[in-house]
Write a protein that holds these residues in place. Sequence first.
Motif, short mmCIF file in Angstrom:
data_model
loop_
_atom_site.label_atom_id
_atom_site.label_comp_id
_atom_site.label_asym_id
_atom_site.label_seq_id
_atom_site.Cartn_x
_atom_site.Cartn_y
_atom_site.Cartn_z
N ARG A 39 8.81 -29.57 -7.33
CA ARG A 39 8.42 -30.81 -7.58
C ARG A 39 9.59 -31.40 -8.37
O ARG A 39 10.59 -30.63 -9.18
CB ARG A 39 7.25 -30.90 -8.68
CG ARG A 39 5.95 -30.36 -8.05
CD ARG A 39 4.88 -30.66 -8.88
NE ARG A 39 4.79 -31.77 -9.67
CZ ARG A 39 4.16 -32.03 -10.56
NH1 ARG A 39 3.25 -31.25 -10.88
NH2 ARG A 39 4.14 -33.23 -11.19
N THR A 40 10.26 -32.49 -7.85
CA THR A 40 11.55 -33.07 -8.18
C THR A 40 11.47 -34.24 -8.88
O THR A 40 12.52 -35.13 -9.39
CB THR A 40 12.58 -33.00 -7.30
OG1 THR A 40 12.21 -33.92 -6.13
CG2 THR A 40 12.85 -31.61 -6.70
N GLU A 41 10.23 -34.75 -9.01
CA GLU A 41 10.07 -36.16 -9.67
C GLU A 41 10.22 -36.20 -11.31
O GLU A 41 10.49 -37.26 -11.80
CB GLU A 41 8.57 -36.83 -9.50
CG GLU A 41 7.46 -36.01 -10.05
CD GLU A 41 6.95 -34.81 -9.04
OE1 GLU A 41 5.95 -34.19 -9.28
OE2 GLU A 41 7.54 -34.53 -7.98
N ARG A 42 10.30 -35.05 -11.94
CA ARG A 42 10.76 -35.05 -13.19
C ARG A 42 12.28 -34.86 -13.38
O ARG A 42 12.86 -34.25 -12.84
CB ARG A 42 10.21 -33.64 -13.99
CG ARG A 42 8.72 -33.84 -14.23
CD ARG A 42 8.28 -32.86 -14.96
NE ARG A 42 6.75 -32.20 -14.83
CZ ARG A 42 6.85 -31.23 -13.84
NH1 ARG A 42 7.71 -30.54 -13.31
NH2 ARG A 42 5.47 -30.85 -13.42
#
Length: 77
Positions: A39-42
Motif C-alpha cells: 500500500r503506497t497511499e500513506r
Amino acid sequence: MEKRLVIADFEYSIDRHGNRYGWGIARYTTPETLYGPLRTERTPAESFERICEHLRRLFPDAAEDSLLKTIVDFRAV
C-alpha cells in the motif's frame, strides 16, 4: 528501481527418522508475494506515526523518547 526480498521460510534436511538436522536454508520471496500488494497511499510521516502508535500499544510503560530513539536508530541502519 528497487528489488526487495524477505525470508519466507527456512528449510532443513531431514534424516531417515524424519528429524530435522543441520542449518536451515533460507527461502526468499518478494514482500508482495508473502504479504500481498504494498500500500503506497500513506506518506512516510504517516507510516512513521503508525509505527509509533503500534510500539506505544506494545510497550505502554516505555518512555516516549526511548520509543522514538529505537525507531530513529532503526531507520539509520
